[in-house]
Scaffold this motif. Structure first.
Motif, PDB file in Angstrom:
ATOM      1  N   MET A 188      -8.371   7.242  30.782  1.00 51.64           N
ATOM      2  CA  MET A 188      -7.774   6.998  30.442  1.00 51.64           C
ATOM      3  C   MET A 188      -6.619   6.253  30.014  1.00 51.64           C
ATOM      4  SD  MET A 188      -9.510   7.090  27.130  1.00 51.64           S
ATOM      5  CE  MET A 188      -8.391   7.103  25.914  1.00 51.64           C
ATOM      6  N   GLY A 189      -6.133   6.014  31.493  1.00 47.92           N
ATOM      7  CA  GLY A 189      -4.465   5.456  31.610  1.00 47.92           C
ATOM      8  C   GLY A 189      -3.097   5.833  30.718  1.00 47.92           C
ATOM      9  N   SER A 190      -3.005   4.596  30.279  1.00 48.74           N
ATOM     10  CA  SER A 190      -1.907   4.971  28.469  1.00 48.74           C
ATOM     11  C   SER A 190      -2.168   4.632  27.340  1.00 48.74           C
ATOM     12  CB  SER A 190      -0.671   3.628  29.865  1.00 48.74           C
ATOM     13  OG  SER A 190      -1.074   2.717  29.242  1.00 48.74           O
ATOM     14  N   LEU A 191      -3.746   4.755  27.512  1.00 44.69           N
ATOM     15  CA  LEU A 191      -3.643   4.959  25.605  1.00 44.69           C
ATOM     16  C   LEU A 191      -4.160   6.315  24.818  1.00 44.69           C
ATOM     17  CD1 LEU A 191      -7.292   3.064  26.714  1.00 44.69           C
ATOM     18  CD2 LEU A 191      -4.505   1.841  25.781  1.00 44.69           C
ATOM     19  N   ALA A 192      -2.959   5.392  24.281  1.00 44.42           N
ATOM     20  CA  ALA A 192      -2.735   7.127  23.088  1.00 44.42           C
ATOM     21  C   ALA A 192      -4.106   5.897  21.496  1.00 44.42           C
ATOM     22  CB  ALA A 192      -1.482   7.631  22.952  1.00 44.42           C
ATOM     23  N   PHE A 199     -17.762   3.742  31.132  1.00 47.73           N
ATOM     24  CA  PHE A 199     -17.351   5.532  30.784  1.00 47.73           C
ATOM     25  C   PHE A 199     -17.600   6.050  30.704  1.00 47.73           C
ATOM     26  CE2 PHE A 199     -13.784   1.625  31.797  1.00 47.73           C
ATOM     27  CZ  PHE A 199     -13.736   2.405  33.110  1.00 47.73           C
ATOM     28  N   PRO A 200     -19.090   7.015  31.195  1.00 51.15           N
ATOM     29  CA  PRO A 200     -19.762   7.862  30.649  1.00 51.15           C
ATOM     30  C   PRO A 200     -18.729   9.208  30.186  1.00 51.15           C
ATOM     31  CG  PRO A 200     -20.582   6.492  32.635  1.00 51.15           C
ATOM     32  CD  PRO A 200     -19.111   7.108  32.695  1.00 51.15           C
ATOM     33  N   SER A 201     -18.314   9.652  30.613  1.00 48.41           N
ATOM     34  CA  SER A 201     -17.173  11.104  30.926  1.00 48.41           C
ATOM     35  C   SER A 201     -16.415  11.109  28.616  1.00 48.41           C
ATOM     36  CB  SER A 201     -16.510  11.627  31.337  1.00 48.41           C
ATOM     37  OG  SER A 201     -15.582  10.849  31.806  1.00 48.41           O
ATOM     38  N   LEU A 202     -15.940   9.303  28.785  1.00 51.08           N
ATOM     39  CA  LEU A 202     -15.101   9.222  28.262  1.00 51.08           C
ATOM     40  C   LEU A 202     -15.466   8.870  26.883  1.00 51.08           C
ATOM     41  CD1 LEU A 202     -12.504   8.561  26.586  1.00 51.08           C
ATOM     42  CD2 LEU A 202     -12.183   5.697  27.866  1.00 51.08           C
ATOM     43  N   VAL A 203     -17.291   8.164  26.941  1.00 48.70           N
ATOM     44  CA  VAL A 203     -17.727   7.423  26.108  1.00 48.70           C
ATOM     45  C   VAL A 203     -18.262   9.174  24.959  1.00 48.70           C
ATOM     46  CG1 VAL A 203     -19.790   6.410  25.516  1.00 48.70           C
ATOM     47  CG2 VAL A 203     -18.486   5.313  26.765  1.00 48.70           C
ATOM     48  N   GLU A 204     -18.135  10.163  25.797  1.00 46.91           N
ATOM     49  CA  GLU A 204     -18.741  10.817  25.091  1.00 46.91           C
ATOM     50  C   GLU A 204     -17.999  12.189  24.277  1.00 46.91           C
ATOM     51  OE1 GLU A 204     -22.052  11.986  24.827  1.00 46.91           O
ATOM     52  OE2 GLU A 204     -22.780   9.501  25.872  1.00 46.91           O
ATOM     53  N   ARG A 205     -16.427  11.839  25.350  1.00 51.34           N
ATOM     54  CA  ARG A 205     -15.403  11.987  24.583  1.00 51.34           C
ATOM     55  C   ARG A 205     -15.083  11.462  22.924  1.00 51.34           C
ATOM     56  NH1 ARG A 205     -11.213  11.813  28.867  1.00 51.34           N
ATOM     57  NH2 ARG A 205      -9.780  11.800  27.155  1.00 51.34           N
ATOM     58  N   LEU A 206     -15.175  10.528  23.065  1.00 54.61           N
ATOM     59  CA  LEU A 206     -15.230   9.874  22.238  1.00 54.61           C
ATOM     60  C   LEU A 206     -16.480   9.396  20.704  1.00 54.61           C
ATOM     61  CD1 LEU A 206     -13.047   6.809  23.756  1.00 54.61           C
ATOM     62  CD2 LEU A 206     -12.079   8.589  21.909  1.00 54.61           C
ATOM     63  N   ARG A 207     -17.693   9.904  21.312  1.00 58.90           N
ATOM     64  CA  ARG A 207     -18.832   9.637  20.267  1.00 58.90           C
ATOM     65  C   ARG A 207     -18.526  10.684  18.920  1.00 58.90           C
ATOM     66  NH1 ARG A 207     -23.363   7.347  21.412  1.00 58.90           N
ATOM     67  NH2 ARG A 207     -23.031   7.348  23.960  1.00 58.90           N
ATOM     68  N   ASP A 208     -17.891  11.531  18.884  1.00 53.34           N
ATOM     69  CA  ASP A 208     -17.771  12.279  17.793  1.00 53.34           C
ATOM     70  C   ASP A 208     -16.525  12.101  17.425  1.00 53.34           C
ATOM     71  OD1 ASP A 208     -19.849  13.520  18.563  1.00 53.34           O
ATOM     72  OD2 ASP A 208     -19.586  14.709  19.021  1.00 53.34           O
ATOM     73  N   ARG A 245     -13.736   4.149  16.780  1.00 51.26           N
ATOM     74  CA  ARG A 245     -14.924   2.731  16.916  1.00 51.26           C
ATOM     75  C   ARG A 245     -14.550   2.552  18.258  1.00 51.26           C
ATOM     76  NH1 ARG A 245     -15.474  -2.700  13.808  1.00 51.26           N
ATOM     77  NH2 ARG A 245     -16.899  -3.997  15.242  1.00 51.26           N
ATOM     78  N   VAL A 246     -15.567   2.029  19.210  1.00 51.37           N
ATOM     79  CA  VAL A 246     -16.134   1.924  20.814  1.00 51.37           C
ATOM     80  C   VAL A 246     -16.539   0.828  20.615  1.00 51.37           C
ATOM     81  CG1 VAL A 246     -16.371   2.470  22.798  1.00 51.37           C
ATOM     82  CG2 VAL A 246     -15.127   3.978  21.411  1.00 51.37           C
ATOM     83  N   THR A 247     -16.767  -0.328  21.571  1.00 47.23           N
ATOM     84  CA  THR A 247     -17.457  -1.558  21.652  1.00 47.23           C
ATOM     85  C   THR A 247     -17.254  -1.224  22.848  1.00 47.23           C
ATOM     86  OG1 THR A 247     -17.008  -2.888  19.820  1.00 47.23           O
ATOM     87  CG2 THR A 247     -17.968  -4.043  21.575  1.00 47.23           C
ATOM     88  N   VAL A 248     -18.475  -1.500  23.776  1.00 48.72           N
ATOM     89  CA  VAL A 248     -18.679  -1.112  25.456  1.00 48.72           C
ATOM     90  C   VAL A 248     -19.037  -2.402  26.112  1.00 48.72           C
ATOM     91  CG1 VAL A 248     -20.132  -0.259  27.702  1.00 48.72           C
ATOM     92  CG2 VAL A 248     -18.642   1.455  25.348  1.00 48.72           C
TER      93      VAL A 248
END
Length: 218
Positions: free
Chosen positions: A64-68, A81-90, A94-97
């Protein structure tokens, strides 16, 4: 390209003793393996500058770096970034890949996979893989992130002096430092992960002293 493939194309006999600056010229090549070697030489020189100046960037907790991220954020992701997408899915965020392969395009809840890099313009925070530095897409990405409040570039490829990226509006760069070169080489020859031999770090634009300062401290 795999470590074994790189070994077949670039023998130790051909590379041993060649100046690192000479190898950086390979970045101008159109060949992926040659460009990777040129970037590796660039990173090695940069890490030498860090070490000589006694500069040790902070360890990175995750990709995630410094993204809060908060509820109202719209995260743009260049590189999946598969693991990050799964964390954010729920999470409701909003995520745009951004993806080049059409078979991955589509929407699943709050996660959209798009083929259009212009969609980054709607994102207030962006996480970008450092692979864009090798496939010549970094300029295309940064041209669409002027309105973002945070742009983070991460990956082993980004283990160089980050000044040029900071000048282009990137707010943080995450790279990798090799702690034991001999052990790292042995691991790569056996197709093993680097594990504790490699240390991921993060440099923020606000905390970075600048290349002029680093060279002056050596």
């Amino acid at each position: 390209e795999s470590q074994q493939g790189m070994t077949r194309r670039f023998s130790e006999r051909d590379l041993a003793g060649r100046p690192s600056l000479e190898l950086t010229e390979l970045l101008k090549s159109v060949d992926d393996a040659s460009r990777s070697l040129g970037m590796a030489a660039t990173n090695a020189i940069s890490q030498y500058v860090f070490k000589r100046a006694g500069y040790c960037p902070e360890a990175a907790a995750d990709s995630m770096g410094s993204l809060a991220l908060a509820g109202g954020d719209h995260l743009g992701m260049v590189g999946y970034f598969p693991s990050l997408v799964e964390r954010l899915r729920d999470s409701g965020i909003r995520v745009t890949v951004i993806e080049k392969k059409s078979r991955f395009a589509g929407r699943d809840g709050n996660v959209t996979v798009s083929l259009d890099v212009d969609d980054l313009e709607a994102c207030n925070k962006v996480l970008c893989t450092a692979a864009t530095l090798l496939n010549d897409s970094i300029d295309e990405v940064l041209a669409r992130t002027d309105g973002a409040e945070a742009v983070v570039v991460v990956g082993p490829t980004a283990s160089f002096l980050p000044d040029p990226l900071f000048q282009r509006g990137v707010t943080a760069v995450g790279g990798t430092r090799i702690l034991d070169a001999a052990t790292a080489v042995a691991a790569l020859r056996q197709d093993r992960g680097l594990g504790k031999v490699a240390r991921r770090y993060l440099i923020t634009r606000e905390s970075y002293p600048g290349v002029e300062t680093l060279l002056g401290e050596g």
